[in-house]
Write a protein that holds these residues in place. Structure first.
Motif, mmCIF file in Angstrom:
data_model
loop_
_atom_site.group_PDB
_atom_site.id
_atom_site.type_symbol
_atom_site.label_atom_id
_atom_site.label_comp_id
_atom_site.label_asym_id
_atom_site.label_seq_id
_atom_site.Cartn_x
_atom_site.Cartn_y
_atom_site.Cartn_z
ATOM 1 N N ILE A 6 0.877 -1.176 0.000
ATOM 2 C CA ILE A 6 0.000 0.000 0.000
ATOM 3 C C ILE A 6 0.910 1.220 0.000
ATOM 4 C CG2 ILE A 6 -1.860 1.207 1.203
ATOM 5 C CD1 ILE A 6 -2.539 -1.469 2.563
ATOM 6 N N ASN A 7 1.054 1.856 -1.167
ATOM 7 C CA ASN A 7 2.015 2.946 -1.316
ATOM 8 C C ASN A 7 1.483 4.291 -0.847
ATOM 9 O OD1 ASN A 7 4.315 1.591 -2.652
ATOM 10 N ND2 ASN A 7 2.818 1.175 -4.272
ATOM 11 N N ASN A 8 0.168 4.447 -0.891
ATOM 12 C CA ASN A 8 -0.422 5.749 -0.564
ATOM 13 C C ASN A 8 -1.365 5.611 0.631
ATOM 14 O OD1 ASN A 8 -1.223 8.419 -0.642
ATOM 15 N ND2 ASN A 8 -2.753 8.073 -2.248
ATOM 16 N N ASN A 9 -0.830 5.791 1.818
ATOM 17 C CA ASN A 9 -1.634 5.699 3.035
ATOM 18 C C ASN A 9 -1.151 6.779 3.995
ATOM 19 O OD1 ASN A 9 -3.629 4.724 4.709
ATOM 20 N ND2 ASN A 9 -2.407 3.027 5.484
ATOM 21 N N PRO A 10 -1.445 8.045 3.660
ATOM 22 C CA PRO A 10 -0.871 9.170 4.414
ATOM 23 C C PRO A 10 -1.358 9.232 5.854
ATOM 24 C CG PRO A 10 -2.590 9.933 2.913
ATOM 25 C CD PRO A 10 -2.339 8.502 2.580
ATOM 26 N N GLU A 11 -0.546 9.851 6.675
ATOM 27 C CA GLU A 11 -0.896 10.035 8.080
ATOM 28 C C GLU A 11 -2.078 10.994 8.192
ATOM 29 O OE1 GLU A 11 1.228 11.631 12.210
ATOM 30 O OE2 GLU A 11 2.431 11.139 10.435
ATOM 31 N N LEU A 12 -3.018 10.661 9.052
ATOM 32 C CA LEU A 12 -4.210 11.483 9.237
ATOM 33 C C LEU A 12 -3.990 12.501 10.348
ATOM 34 C CD1 LEU A 12 -6.968 8.700 9.111
ATOM 35 C CD2 LEU A 12 -6.191 10.162 7.239
ATOM 36 N N PRO A 13 -4.773 13.584 10.326
ATOM 37 C CA PRO A 13 -4.707 14.532 11.438
ATOM 38 C C PRO A 13 -5.028 13.826 12.756
ATOM 39 C CG PRO A 13 -5.927 15.462 9.607
ATOM 40 C CD PRO A 13 -5.686 14.028 9.269
ATOM 41 N N TYR A 14 -4.442 14.324 13.822
ATOM 42 C CA TYR A 14 -4.536 13.662 15.125
ATOM 43 C C TYR A 14 -5.983 13.416 15.545
ATOM 44 C CZ TYR A 14 -4.321 12.912 20.160
ATOM 45 O OH TYR A 14 -4.492 12.401 21.417
ATOM 46 N N ALA A 15 -6.839 14.439 15.442
ATOM 47 C CA ALA A 15 -8.217 14.299 15.912
ATOM 48 C C ALA A 15 -8.985 13.251 15.107
ATOM 49 C CB ALA A 15 -8.937 15.643 15.855
ATOM 50 N N MET A 16 -8.733 13.188 13.803
ATOM 51 C CA MET A 16 -9.405 12.186 12.983
ATOM 52 C C MET A 16 -8.903 10.790 13.332
ATOM 53 S SD MET A 16 -9.660 11.796 8.833
ATOM 54 C CE MET A 16 -10.545 13.324 8.618
ATOM 55 N N GLU A 17 -7.595 10.685 13.570
ATOM 56 C CA GLU A 17 -7.013 9.399 13.959
ATOM 57 C C GLU A 17 -7.655 8.915 15.267
ATOM 58 O OE1 GLU A 17 -4.496 6.331 12.920
ATOM 59 O OE2 GLU A 17 -4.352 8.270 11.912
ATOM 60 N N GLU A 18 -7.835 9.830 16.203
ATOM 61 C CA GLU A 18 -8.437 9.474 17.479
ATOM 62 C C GLU A 18 -9.905 9.083 17.324
ATOM 63 O OE1 GLU A 18 -7.120 9.133 20.765
ATOM 64 O OE2 GLU A 18 -5.491 8.872 19.326
ATOM 65 N N ALA A 19 -10.624 9.753 16.416
ATOM 66 C CA ALA A 19 -12.020 9.401 16.175
ATOM 67 C C ALA A 19 -12.140 7.982 15.642
ATOM 68 C CB ALA A 19 -12.647 10.393 15.190
ATOM 69 N N LEU A 20 -11.279 7.642 14.688
ATOM 70 C CA LEU A 20 -11.305 6.298 14.118
ATOM 71 C C LEU A 20 -10.859 5.258 15.145
ATOM 72 C CD1 LEU A 20 -9.867 7.341 10.677
ATOM 73 C CD2 LEU A 20 -12.080 6.221 10.999
ATOM 74 N N ASN A 21 -9.902 5.630 15.980
ATOM 75 C CA ASN A 21 -9.456 4.720 17.030
ATOM 76 C C ASN A 21 -10.585 4.457 18.031
ATOM 77 O OD1 ASN A 21 -7.373 3.203 18.513
ATOM 78 N ND2 ASN A 21 -7.577 4.833 20.028
ATOM 79 N N SER A 22 -11.359 5.487 18.350
ATOM 80 C CA SER A 22 -12.497 5.309 19.256
ATOM 81 C C SER A 22 -13.548 4.399 18.638
ATOM 82 C CB SER A 22 -13.106 6.667 19.603
ATOM 83 O OG SER A 22 -12.200 7.453 20.339
#
Length: 232
Positions: A6-22
């Motif tokens: 998977i070549n294109n999987n950019p880092e997400l903004p912190y708040a969005m990352e936390e939303a998905l983690n929740s």
């Protein structure tokens, strides 16, 4: 098992990352019987494939053996969007190929450069995949995935276009409905919930996607099993 990069999987903004983690954590609270999860939307362009990919990534990176099945065989763009390619450059045989009987499930599912993450991509869209979804081989595929992976995330075609989603949902343990803020009407969401109920697929939660706060920032909220993933 071949490896998919998977070549294109950019880092997400912190708040969005936390939303998905929740969202991932709350799915974990649903218990061991929830293994096969369909991610679906009412209409196109609501972000269901994004949510499916990121939820898959969240589970895998948390150490949970997870497979993502791209079952949107009509208009899938996942391979191009995320720059997927097989190490060595060989041709990818994906969902439509394996459901047509080309190869066994173990060889069709690829390991990835995300540890604990496995993918069955859809390499070639087809005009009418309904027959592929309705045959016994698709049910066998989901059963195989359910037995060999802790979570199976299935990306499906939108509910308003065809009956694909209802067929897939009937074989899953539950569904996450992705809704685009300000675009999808409440009546459409209610209709989609009724379709899932008719298919015997429990609605696990609703992701409200592309919600911008007044300051244009990212945020996450939860209310009555609805998960909000905001983006500009």
């Amino acid at each position: 098992m071949n490896k998919l990069i998977i070549n294109n999987n950019p880092e997400l903004p912190y708040a969005m990352e936390e939303a998905l983690n929740s969202l991932r954590v709350n799915i974990g609270f649903l218990g061991k019987d929830i293994r096969k999860i369909m991610v679906i939307s009412s209409t196109p362009n609501e972000g269901k494939s994004f949510v499916a990919m990121q939820l898959f990534r969240q589970f895998a990176q948390a150490g949970t053996k997870t497979v993502l099945i791209d079952a949107d065989m009509r208009k899938s763009t996942m391979m191009d969007k995320y720059g997927m390619e097989v190490a060595g450059g060989e041709k990818i045989k994906g969902t439509s190929h394996v459901l047509a009987g080309d190869g066994d499930f173990n060889n069709a599912i690829y390991s990835t450069n995300i540890e604990n993450g496995f993918i069955l991509p859809n390499a070639d869209n087809v005009v009418n995949p309904s027959m592929l979804l309705e045959n016994n081989r698709f049910e066998e595929l989901l059963n195989y995935a359910g037995e060999n992976y802790r979570y199976t995330i299935v990306d499906s075609a939108p509910l308003d276009l065809v009956s694909d989603g209802e067929r897939i949902g009937s074989l899953c343990d539950g569904a996450i409905l992705v809704v685009r803020s300000g675009v999808t009407s409440k009546s459409m969401v209610r209709h989609s919930a009724m379709q899932l109920e008719r298919a015997g697929c429990p609605l696990l939660g609703i992701v409200l996607n592309r919600v911008g706060s007044s300051k244009g920032k990212y945020y996450y909220g939860k209310k009555d099993s609805r998960y909000y993933v905001a983006s500009k």
